[in-house]
Design a protein around this motif. Structure first.
Motif, mmCIF file in Angstrom:
data_model
loop_
_atom_site.group_PDB
_atom_site.id
_atom_site.type_symbol
_atom_site.label_atom_id
_atom_site.label_comp_id
_atom_site.label_asym_id
_atom_site.label_seq_id
_atom_site.Cartn_x
_atom_site.Cartn_y
_atom_site.Cartn_z
ATOM 1 N N GLY A 91 47.600 36.575 45.993
ATOM 2 C CA GLY A 91 47.958 35.727 44.854
ATOM 3 C C GLY A 91 48.218 34.296 45.280
ATOM 4 O O GLY A 91 47.688 33.350 44.680
ATOM 5 N N THR A 92 48.991 34.127 46.356
ATOM 6 C CA THR A 92 49.319 32.767 46.776
ATOM 7 C C THR A 92 48.092 32.029 47.284
ATOM 8 O O THR A 92 47.912 30.847 47.008
ATOM 9 C CB THR A 92 50.395 32.800 47.871
ATOM 10 N N PHE A 93 47.227 32.743 48.012
ATOM 11 C CA PHE A 93 46.004 32.095 48.486
ATOM 12 C C PHE A 93 45.131 31.641 47.316
ATOM 13 O O PHE A 93 44.602 30.526 47.318
ATOM 14 C CB PHE A 93 45.211 33.035 49.396
ATOM 15 N N LEU A 94 44.994 32.516 46.328
ATOM 16 C CA LEU A 94 44.203 32.143 45.152
ATOM 17 C C LEU A 94 44.827 30.927 44.479
ATOM 18 O O LEU A 94 44.126 30.018 44.034
ATOM 19 C CB LEU A 94 44.123 33.308 44.172
ATOM 20 N N LEU A 95 46.154 30.921 44.435
ATOM 21 C CA LEU A 95 46.864 29.795 43.820
ATOM 22 C C LEU A 95 46.555 28.504 44.570
ATOM 23 O O LEU A 95 46.256 27.466 43.970
ATOM 24 C CB LEU A 95 48.364 30.075 43.842
ATOM 25 N N ILE A 96 46.608 28.565 45.908
ATOM 26 C CA ILE A 96 46.354 27.372 46.711
ATOM 27 C C ILE A 96 44.923 26.892 46.516
ATOM 28 O O ILE A 96 44.660 25.717 46.274
ATOM 29 C CB ILE A 96 46.611 27.657 48.219
ATOM 30 N N ILE A 97 43.980 27.843 46.569
ATOM 31 C CA ILE A 97 42.574 27.443 46.526
ATOM 32 C C ILE A 97 42.166 26.987 45.126
ATOM 33 O O ILE A 97 41.640 25.897 44.942
ATOM 34 C CB ILE A 97 41.666 28.609 46.983
ATOM 35 N N PHE A 98 42.421 27.823 44.121
ATOM 36 C CA PHE A 98 41.838 27.550 42.808
ATOM 37 C C PHE A 98 42.688 26.630 41.937
ATOM 38 O O PHE A 98 42.155 25.940 41.083
ATOM 39 C CB PHE A 98 41.553 28.859 42.072
ATOM 40 N N CYS A 99 44.010 26.672 42.123
ATOM 41 C CA CYS A 99 44.839 25.816 41.275
ATOM 42 C C CYS A 99 45.088 24.466 41.933
ATOM 43 O O CYS A 99 45.087 23.436 41.293
ATOM 44 C CB CYS A 99 46.176 26.474 40.976
ATOM 45 N N LEU A 100 45.295 24.499 43.258
ATOM 46 C CA LEU A 100 45.686 23.264 43.929
ATOM 47 C C LEU A 100 44.474 22.461 44.380
ATOM 48 O O LEU A 100 44.346 21.284 44.063
ATOM 49 C CB LEU A 100 46.567 23.607 45.137
ATOM 50 N N PHE B 95 41.830 26.563 37.524
ATOM 51 C CA PHE B 95 42.663 27.304 36.585
ATOM 52 C C PHE B 95 44.072 26.723 36.588
ATOM 53 O O PHE B 95 44.508 26.166 37.594
ATOM 54 C CB PHE B 95 42.737 28.782 36.990
ATOM 55 N N PRO B 96 44.800 26.862 35.477
ATOM 56 C CA PRO B 96 46.196 26.411 35.471
ATOM 57 C C PRO B 96 47.057 27.344 36.314
ATOM 58 O O PRO B 96 46.768 28.538 36.419
ATOM 59 C CB PRO B 96 46.581 26.478 33.999
ATOM 60 N N ALA B 97 48.096 26.796 36.925
ATOM 61 C CA ALA B 97 48.974 27.604 37.767
ATOM 62 C C ALA B 97 49.987 28.369 36.934
ATOM 63 O O ALA B 97 50.724 29.194 37.454
ATOM 64 C CB ALA B 97 49.690 26.715 38.783
ATOM 65 N N ASN B 98 50.039 28.105 35.655
ATOM 66 C CA ASN B 98 50.996 28.783 34.792
ATOM 67 C C ASN B 98 50.280 29.857 33.979
ATOM 68 O O ASN B 98 49.337 29.576 33.246
ATOM 69 C CB ASN B 98 51.644 27.759 33.863
ATOM 70 N N GLY B 99 50.743 31.094 34.135
ATOM 71 C CA GLY B 99 50.076 32.209 33.479
ATOM 72 C C GLY B 99 50.179 32.182 31.973
ATOM 73 O O GLY B 99 49.428 32.866 31.277
ATOM 74 N N ALA B 100 51.114 31.405 31.441
ATOM 75 C CA ALA B 100 51.274 31.370 29.994
ATOM 76 C C ALA B 100 50.208 30.502 29.341
ATOM 77 O O ALA B 100 49.992 30.571 28.136
ATOM 78 C CB ALA B 100 52.667 30.853 29.642
ATOM 79 N N LEU B 101 49.530 29.658 30.145
ATOM 80 C CA LEU B 101 48.531 28.760 29.573
ATOM 81 C C LEU B 101 47.187 29.464 29.425
ATOM 82 O O LEU B 101 46.985 30.568 29.926
ATOM 83 C CB LEU B 101 48.373 27.517 30.461
ATOM 84 N N GLY C 155 45.089 31.098 32.307
ATOM 85 C CA GLY C 155 46.035 31.297 33.400
ATOM 86 C C GLY C 155 46.110 32.731 33.886
ATOM 87 O O GLY C 155 46.658 32.997 34.945
ATOM 88 N N LEU C 156 45.556 33.664 33.094
ATOM 89 C CA LEU C 156 45.648 35.069 33.494
ATOM 90 C C LEU C 156 44.518 35.480 34.435
ATOM 91 O O LEU C 156 44.567 36.557 35.014
ATOM 92 C CB LEU C 156 45.633 35.973 32.262
ATOM 93 N N VAL C 157 43.519 34.601 34.597
ATOM 94 C CA VAL C 157 42.346 34.981 35.396
ATOM 95 C C VAL C 157 42.746 35.297 36.833
ATOM 96 O O VAL C 157 42.412 36.356 37.365
ATOM 97 C CB VAL C 157 41.286 33.852 35.371
ATOM 98 N N LEU C 158 43.475 34.380 37.450
ATOM 99 C CA LEU C 158 43.840 34.580 38.861
ATOM 100 C C LEU C 158 44.782 35.772 39.059
ATOM 101 O O LEU C 158 44.570 36.553 39.986
ATOM 102 C CB LEU C 158 44.440 33.301 39.438
ATOM 103 N N PRO C 159 45.825 35.937 38.224
ATOM 104 C CA PRO C 159 46.639 37.137 38.391
ATOM 105 C C PRO C 159 45.817 38.416 38.274
ATOM 106 O O PRO C 159 46.018 39.357 39.050
ATOM 107 C CB PRO C 159 47.665 37.058 37.256
ATOM 108 N N ILE C 160 44.876 38.433 37.333
ATOM 109 C CA ILE C 160 44.045 39.631 37.172
ATOM 110 C C ILE C 160 43.256 39.880 38.451
ATOM 111 O O ILE C 160 43.218 40.998 38.964
ATOM 112 C CB ILE C 160 43.094 39.474 35.964
ATOM 113 N N VAL C 161 42.653 38.815 39.003
ATOM 114 C CA VAL C 161 41.851 38.974 40.219
ATOM 115 C C VAL C 161 42.721 39.459 41.366
ATOM 116 O O VAL C 161 42.371 40.399 42.081
ATOM 117 C CB VAL C 161 41.149 37.651 40.584
#
Lengths: 308, 353
Positions: free
Chosen positions: A151-160, A165-171, A174-180
């Motif tokens: 999850g954190t790696f995906l956050l670093i790569i795709f959000c940062l 994708f947005p880093a906030n799942g509510a947007l 935003g659910l794409v990365l958590p699902i992956v």
């Protein structure tokens, strides 16, 4: 459905109910073993206020009476009031979270099943050739990573870095990365399961028979091998749901998804005991239920399985 | 005494010993060279060492284990030592890899050798390299001892249940079934939360240094995780106890405990080795998961999970602090998984496909 199957299902249902009851009991007594009670951690409260609070939440009664009250309320899906989120019922908090988490979990499960079966079949068909090797390296690697790391790696790569994708799942989106990140581990597991199961089925006589009759290679895979090979995959659905549910505890935290998992982790940090109990019982019931369903499906679908 | 006269019987098949010649030294050597002694364990190890991936992973693990044992002994920084705290020098906090604090830089300019901070320092000015090494030590230790606990309890429970059989077995296995169907991760979290509060500060001695969280992890493993091992051992014992050598041992009066120890368990050794090897990475996973939720080791002691978790708050500015422990977990778990697979293929070639 034979009598034997029916008896088996009833037995499993009984076991499942017993397990849920046990979870409730363990949860209740274990949480009550915490010294000091739920209101002690707050700022200095006068004895009168404490008594009033205890009386209000029924904590002044004997433990057994509290337990039976809790059970009684549980049947009506009433988990009592949240201790830290003033004026909110645990049931409402759970219902709020469940909507998001169910969507997340369902999508992750679907993704895992779809990709797992496709990748597993590909690997089995191209056994020991490069597609098989690539897929096996991918699956071996991804089972060695905890979901929070993925999850954190995906956050670093795709959000940062890529800002896809947005880093906030509510947007939105935003659910794409958590699902992956939730689906990666089950995908690898299903891939390996499908692969080994297909290789197993491929050696059976009826496959050779089908090939000898002149059935085409593709048709053998779809009509004969895959159908039989998918039976063991059904048994994994229960554990997979368990993995996704517990995995979502951390993944929801990482991507700030307003779901059950985040409610649970924040309840641990805030020591919101009724919320911890409610979430544990709800998640446990879901896990037990899914295990039950997948076990029953397994036995109903494959008549060869001996019901012990 | 009358001496019997030897009558040569030409139809006899008996070997005429007078015609035999003693073997020469050379021949003796040859006879002994024909076949080496083969043990089950030796054969399995030979198969294991032919598996290149497993051997590479073993070497990697060996290097990591040696590193986590010996590096903390001579490393000039301690895992809980906040550099620059005495001079209240904030320049030591959040150092980049191979960067130095102001006083260190001054000493370097004076020509003195200062040991570099290979991975920099964390937000409290602690050398990150030694923290990662120490975290790996803690994670491996937890994985190893938790697996040992699972192994011991699982073996005792499973072998008793399998050997005694009958009603005892039925009851014992029902208990296992129930524990097995409890969602383990949720129960672990629940127990950790509670044990944290119940045990609190009442610990002394070794237990105090371990910390409440660590003890709850072990306790939880001892309470919940042994069921898989117990089931496997029971299954093995059930099929093994019908063998004739068990009957033979029993008929000469060996006690059940002795039969289990000397005859049954040695025959389960392959399944015990394989399961334990795969149990360690799963324990490391669980520990890192709990650490991530803040239920793992207690500060300042690091584990790989808690390091990754701590790094999350500043992940955008110092992403390497997240990547390093995550990579360590990945390498350790991957190597252990592959070693486990290699052991399974070596000890139980039938399982390979």
């Amino acid at each position: 459905m034979s009598v034997k199957t029916l008896f088996y299902i009833l037995k499993r249902l009984g076991m499942a109910l017993l397990t849920i009851f046990l979870v409730v009991t363990i949860t209740f007594f274990v949480m009550n073993a915490i010294p000091g009670g739920p209101f002690n951690s707050e700022k200095a409260v006068s004895q009168e206020t404490l008594d009033a609070l205890n009386k209000k939440y029924g904590l002044d009664k004997p433990l057994m009476e509290q337990y039976f009250n809790y059970l009684k309320n549980l049947v009506r899906f009433d988990f009592g009031p949240s201790l830290k989120q003033k004026g909110r019922m645990v049931t409402d908090i759970l219902a709020d979270g469940l909507a998001t988490s169910a969507k997340l979990g369902f999508m992750a499960a679907l993704l895992a099943i779809a990709f797992g079966i496709v990748l597993g079949t590909t690997a089995a068909v191209f056994r020991n050739k490069w597609p098989d090797k690539v897929i096996m390296v991918f699956t071996t690697g991804s089972v060695a990573m905890p979901s929070f790391v993925i999850g954190t790696f995906l956050l670093i790569i795709f959000c940062l870095n890529l800002k896809l994708f947005p880093a906030n799942g509510a947007l939105k989106g935003g659910l794409v990365l958590p699902i992956v990140s939730l689906a990666l581990y089950p995908t690898s597991y299903i891939t390996r399961l499908t692969r080994s199961s297909m290789l197993d089925v491929n050696q059976q006589d009826f496959i050779r028979m089908a090939r000898a009759k002149g059935v085409g290679k593709t048709k053998v895979i779809y009509k004969h091998t895959l159908r039989n090979a998918l039976i063991p995959v059904i048994t994994y659905v229960g554990p997979m749901i368990a993995y996704i549910l517990t995995g979502s505890l951390v993944v929801e935290q990482i991507f700030s998804v307003p779901g059950l998992g985040r409610a649970f982790t924040s309840s641990i940090i805030n020591r919101d005991y009724t919320l911890i109990m409610g979430t544990t019982i709800l998640l446990a019931a879901m896990v037990v239920f899914m295990n039950l369903v997948s076990d029953i499906l397994y036995t109903v679908i494959d008549p060869r399985i001996d019901l012990a | 005494m009358e001496k019997k006269k030897k009558i040569k019987n030409y139809l006899s098949f008996q070997i005429d010993t007078s015609k035999l010649v003693p073997a020469t030294e050379d021949e003796k050597k040859q006879a002994s060279l024909v076949r080496e002694r083969h043990t089950f364990f030796g054969d399995a190890m030979k198969r294991f060492f032919k598996n290149k991936i497993a051997v590479v992973c073993s070497v990697v693990m060996l290097v990591i284990i040696l590193a986590v044992i010996f590096i903390p002994m001579f490393w000039p920084y301690k895992y809980d030592q906040q550099l620059g705290i005495l001079e209240s020098d904030a320049s030591y906090n959040n150092l980049a890899p191979f960067a130095y604090g102001t006083t260190e830089q001054a000493r370097r300019d004076a020509g003195e050798f200062v040991f570099p901070h290979i991975f920099g320092t964390d937000s409290l000015g602690r050398d990150y390299f030694i923290r990662v090494i120490y975290g790996a030590r803690v994670s491996l230790g937890v994985g190893f001892f938790a697996s040992l606990l699972v192994l011991v309890i699982g073996i005792i429970y499973g072998s008793v249940s399998g050997y005694v059989g009958g009603k005892v077995d039925l009851v014992m296995m029902r208990i296992v079934d129930i524990i097995y169907s409890l969602p383990d991760m949720l129960m672990i979290i629940l127990l950790s939360v509670v044990l944290n509060r119940v045990l609190g500060d009442s610990l002394t001695g070794v237990f105090a240094t371990l910390g409440v969280n660590m003890i709850s992890i072990f306790l939880v493993f001892a309470l919940l995780y042994w069921v898989g091992m117990a089931r496997l051992i029971r299954g093995q014992i059930l099929s093994l106890k019908k063998q004739e050598y068990v009957l033979a041992a029993r008929s000469v009066g060996a006690s059940p405990a002795r039969i289990i120890r000397k005859h049954l368990l040695p025959n389960c050794i392959s399944i015990i080795i394989i399961t334990t090897a795969l149990q360690i990475p799963s324990a490391i996973f669980t520990e890192s998961f709990l650490s991530f939720l803040g239920l793992g080791v207690s500060a300042p002691m690091p584990s790989l999970g808690s390091l990754a978790s701590d790094a999350r708050s500043a992940v955008f500015s110092y992403s390497y602090r997240m990547i390093i422990p995550a990579l360590m977990i990945f390498i350790i778990v991957l190597s252990l998984n592959l070693i486990g697979d290699g052991l399974r293929d070596a000890f139980d070639p039938k399982l390979k496909n």
